[in-house]
Design a protein around this motif. Sequence first.
Motif, PDB file in Angstrom:
ATOM      1  N   SER A 172       0.830  -1.202   0.000  1.00  0.00           N
ATOM      2  CA  SER A 172       0.000   0.000   0.000  1.00  0.00           C
ATOM      3  C   SER A 172       0.863   1.250   0.000  1.00  0.00           C
ATOM      4  O   SER A 172       0.554   2.224  -0.680  1.00  0.00           O
ATOM      5  CB  SER A 172      -0.922   0.004   1.225  1.00  0.00           C
ATOM      6  OG  SER A 172      -1.777  -1.109   1.202  1.00  0.00           O
ATOM      7  N   ASN A 173       1.947   1.232   0.759  1.00  0.00           N
ATOM      8  CA  ASN A 173       2.826   2.384   0.824  1.00  0.00           C
ATOM      9  C   ASN A 173       3.529   2.628  -0.502  1.00  0.00           C
ATOM     10  O   ASN A 173       3.645   3.760  -0.961  1.00  0.00           O
ATOM     11  CB  ASN A 173       3.868   2.194   1.928  1.00  0.00           C
ATOM     12  CG  ASN A 173       3.238   2.082   3.301  1.00  0.00           C
ATOM     13  OD1 ASN A 173       2.028   2.238   3.459  1.00  0.00           O
ATOM     14  ND2 ASN A 173       4.034   1.804   4.302  1.00  0.00           N
ATOM     15  N   VAL A 174       4.017   1.552  -1.114  1.00  0.00           N
ATOM     16  CA  VAL A 174       4.704   1.702  -2.385  1.00  0.00           C
ATOM     17  C   VAL A 174       3.747   2.212  -3.455  1.00  0.00           C
ATOM     18  O   VAL A 174       4.069   3.112  -4.227  1.00  0.00           O
ATOM     19  CB  VAL A 174       5.342   0.363  -2.813  1.00  0.00           C
ATOM     20  CG1 VAL A 174       5.883   0.452  -4.221  1.00  0.00           C
ATOM     21  CG2 VAL A 174       6.456  -0.020  -1.852  1.00  0.00           C
ATOM     22  N   GLU A 175       2.563   1.643  -3.503  1.00  0.00           N
ATOM     23  CA  GLU A 175       1.572   2.100  -4.472  1.00  0.00           C
ATOM     24  C   GLU A 175       1.197   3.559  -4.220  1.00  0.00           C
ATOM     25  O   GLU A 175       0.969   4.326  -5.152  1.00  0.00           O
ATOM     26  CB  GLU A 175       0.328   1.211  -4.405  1.00  0.00           C
ATOM     27  CG  GLU A 175      -0.686   1.470  -5.508  1.00  0.00           C
ATOM     28  CD  GLU A 175      -0.158   1.087  -6.881  1.00  0.00           C
ATOM     29  OE1 GLU A 175      -0.731   1.553  -7.870  1.00  0.00           O
ATOM     30  OE2 GLU A 175       0.821   0.333  -6.963  1.00  0.00           O
ATOM     31  N   PHE A 176       1.152   3.948  -2.952  1.00  0.00           N
ATOM     32  CA  PHE A 176       0.891   5.335  -2.578  1.00  0.00           C
ATOM     33  C   PHE A 176       1.908   6.264  -3.239  1.00  0.00           C
ATOM     34  O   PHE A 176       1.550   7.270  -3.856  1.00  0.00           O
ATOM     35  CB  PHE A 176       0.961   5.465  -1.051  1.00  0.00           C
ATOM     36  CG  PHE A 176       0.927   6.869  -0.518  1.00  0.00           C
ATOM     37  CD1 PHE A 176      -0.266   7.438  -0.113  1.00  0.00           C
ATOM     38  CD2 PHE A 176       2.081   7.629  -0.410  1.00  0.00           C
ATOM     39  CE1 PHE A 176      -0.304   8.731   0.389  1.00  0.00           C
ATOM     40  CE2 PHE A 176       2.062   8.917   0.093  1.00  0.00           C
ATOM     41  CZ  PHE A 176       0.858   9.468   0.487  1.00  0.00           C
ATOM     42  N   TYR A 177       3.185   5.928  -3.131  1.00  0.00           N
ATOM     43  CA  TYR A 177       4.232   6.790  -3.678  1.00  0.00           C
ATOM     44  C   TYR A 177       4.309   6.703  -5.197  1.00  0.00           C
ATOM     45  O   TYR A 177       4.593   7.694  -5.875  1.00  0.00           O
ATOM     46  CB  TYR A 177       5.581   6.437  -3.051  1.00  0.00           C
ATOM     47  CG  TYR A 177       5.712   6.915  -1.631  1.00  0.00           C
ATOM     48  CD1 TYR A 177       5.748   8.272  -1.332  1.00  0.00           C
ATOM     49  CD2 TYR A 177       5.777   6.010  -0.571  1.00  0.00           C
ATOM     50  CE1 TYR A 177       5.850   8.720  -0.030  1.00  0.00           C
ATOM     51  CE2 TYR A 177       5.882   6.454   0.741  1.00  0.00           C
ATOM     52  CZ  TYR A 177       5.919   7.803   1.009  1.00  0.00           C
ATOM     53  OH  TYR A 177       6.012   8.255   2.293  1.00  0.00           O
TER      54      TYR A 177
END
Length: 899
Positions: free
Chosen positions: A637-642
């Motif tokens: 989720s964090n990677v997709e966020f960035y």
Amino acid sequence: MASSSGEKKYPRRMYAEGKAPSQTKSMNYNCYVSNIKMVETGVGKDVWESLKESSIGVIAKLKDVEYTFSAKIVHYLLTHQLQTKKSYEIWSLIDTQPIRLSLLEFGDITGLNCEPFKDENKWDLDHEEFWGELNVSTLEGPSLDQLELVFSKSADWTFEKRRMVGLLCLLSIGIYGLSPSSHIPLHQAKRVLNREAFESYPWGRVACKSLMDSIKMLSYGVKKTYTLSGCVHVLLIWAYEAIAGIGELHGNKRAGDEVPLLSWGGSRPRIEWSDFFRKEKKSHANKIRVRNFITLFDGETSAKWVDEEEDEDVKTLLDDIHHNRLDESAWDVIKANISQKKKRKEAVEHSDVDSKEHEKPTKTKKKEKKLEGVTATSDDQTSLVDMMKLFTSKVDNMETNIANKVLTGLDGAIDAKVDAKVELRFNPMDEKIATLEKEVKFLRERLGECDTKEAGSSNVNIDDDVTSNSMPWMVHAKSTSHDDLPIHVVVKNANKPCKKIEKLTKEQTVEELQAKLKGKQVQTTVTNQKKKIKQEPTSSETFSNPVHRRFRAGLNLMVAGICGVKDDTSLPKRQPKLSSSQLYPFVGNSTVKRIITGVSLSIAAYDPMTEVDETKAHDLLDFIRQDDMEPIATWDSNVEFYIKLITPRDKWCTQDYGWLGSSHMCSAMHMFYKRSLRDPSPFHSPRIAFIDQWFVNEMVRDFNLGTFNPKTWTVPEKYKRVFNGTYPADSVTNKKWLEDVDHVYACHHINGNHWVALDIDLVKEKIHVYDSILTVVPDDKDIKEICRPFTKMIPALLNAMLPRNMRKKSDKQFTVIRLRSPPQNKNPGDCGVYTLKYIECLAIGCTFDGLNDTNIPALRLRLAAEIYDEVGQPRIACRSTHLVRDEDFGQELRLIDSP
């Protein structure tokens, strides 16, 4: 115990050999080390030291360990389990060696008390007063979200009360591993009220049960993502402790720590398990070094659970390992028993088909004979492709038939028949290859002539090292399953690029971005960079959607170009020649020239329009690339966020891919919060505040649901905390509106697809709207109606919270003014970035010069790099693609995406 066939009866595999599901990018869990750090800050240093010495202190100490979790290793263990009836233990098959994780191993890894539950553990105590102070329900235990809110008001509490809050947090995070909105069981939460009862309780047994319950209920092959509860870090340490080779290669063990949970640093390796098994066997007498299970000092090999079912297969397995008589071929026998009949049937069917091929010519053979006589015509390329496909298909079918017949153990007569068929198939091979070579040569000459004519008649400049006589097509030998029978294929020569076509490729885009952002010479090795990045297995290879796959591969290349990742190949460089429309118009170090009239800049002010800091950009890139190298990323989720944040408009895989959502706006506003707390602050005035995005969503929802009536409205506790500057709990300013704050900035989502910035002037009672796409809601009257929640609810909040000597109560609404001068997003899709930049510039005290569509790609990268540097883990309340969760109220909201 033996099976009817005389073989050992052990627990069977959960998945057949080679059929274990490969998790594509998403194992989620709730036991975050970052949440433990939040507890340390919230309870105070004195309480924190006491928590480290408590019976669950190992959870607190995990915060101090430099530790990296590897979901790939854990996923392998979980998907190679053996099927057992045991509720509180799991067995995983490592090649042919089973390893166990039970209460015994769990206790050894964590050092927690794993003694049996006793009758004296059951007790009750009046707890309602304490829950009342925590402002939580007396009918259920508290959640981590509720406990986090307590930190803002517990600074003056007694040591013991703060310690109880800390213990509850550790229970939620490390013992139960619950999501922040889930509640701790009340009968367990009450134990914090009695120190002796808490310290003597077997929390290790509770933690083990929580983890095992989570594992047993999961299905690893149905969905692409799953979530584990409990202390998942035990699973990784189990791998390091039980599989010696994995621990040596990837565990990064430290000496001197008291328990294994704190003794390993971990890593995120790229493991090819088959290669690991091969090397391990080669180095250690054809054995995989494992620790199958732990035995207690008294010789006991199993933990006792009151409600656990006995499993005779597990008992047999345990007994055989204990007495060194494990039958390592047992699982191969099981596999053979399951599939033997099926294989024989398939082999017979293939044999029947082959025998019929001699009797009657098939359509495929007719096509084959027809293709052998094909000459080079206008359809040469199509004929060649068809021939190659047919040729490859025939060879593959032949290999399959031979393999099936060998595996079924047919008698010598059938073997002779197979040999005859092989000879029959391979004899015409040389003739066919010769024909193919002639056609390829003829086709290469024709295409070379056409390309030379096209190059001669065009105005396209060709690189100096490529002459007009160079052949644009090359013949390469492509390997097949038979090393001595390659297939010749025609490919275009990469040394002769046509710039007329290349101009629109992703490679050219990378060069442009490099030149725009770094202003340095750009290497002409984009193709090599692409090959280099492709060689590393990335998450793009695991996408099932080919559009997403191509998009992610291109995105990795683009990010690498932006951040200055250089290829190791040293080739000549050239100075890029960009048109005026491609030049990046950074204002650059000119903040002083762009001061808003009447504003004095802070000595710590910065230019919000300059290029991204190279170090921060590299840190962000390393984080994204690290996730790409880990097929099962724990931070998906964090990677997709960035990734959504840094992706420029022309690189989106779908029309709305890069729209910023509430989580992006919340994370950016949280970053502004943190900057306002600096000393000195970069903002032009200390009398400003930023409204958390989740609170903005809450205000709008409350107003739209009709729960707001100015005459009867009771101010909710959350509104009071926002007014007093004590919300969010991790960004407390203690600045009260009007008393300490004159301007409040907020992001407002309008029309279901658009972001605007709000500058709320509490003194003049005006709301200035900064809109980057005026055509979304063209009528100013509609804008006023959309902002009605703020024009009505903010005055009511001021009336309720301020004394009369500071502000007279009034029913007058705030005035809404939409400015038409801000820079516009002419290519819609980046209104979220514009909105955040409006607020940042207003807070600093500078104009919007330099904010335009041309600059947006680099401003996206800068925004992402700064959020990663200052915020880290995004403020994603609920880790789901479609839902977000309000952190205070636990109510599910639709994720707000906008252009």
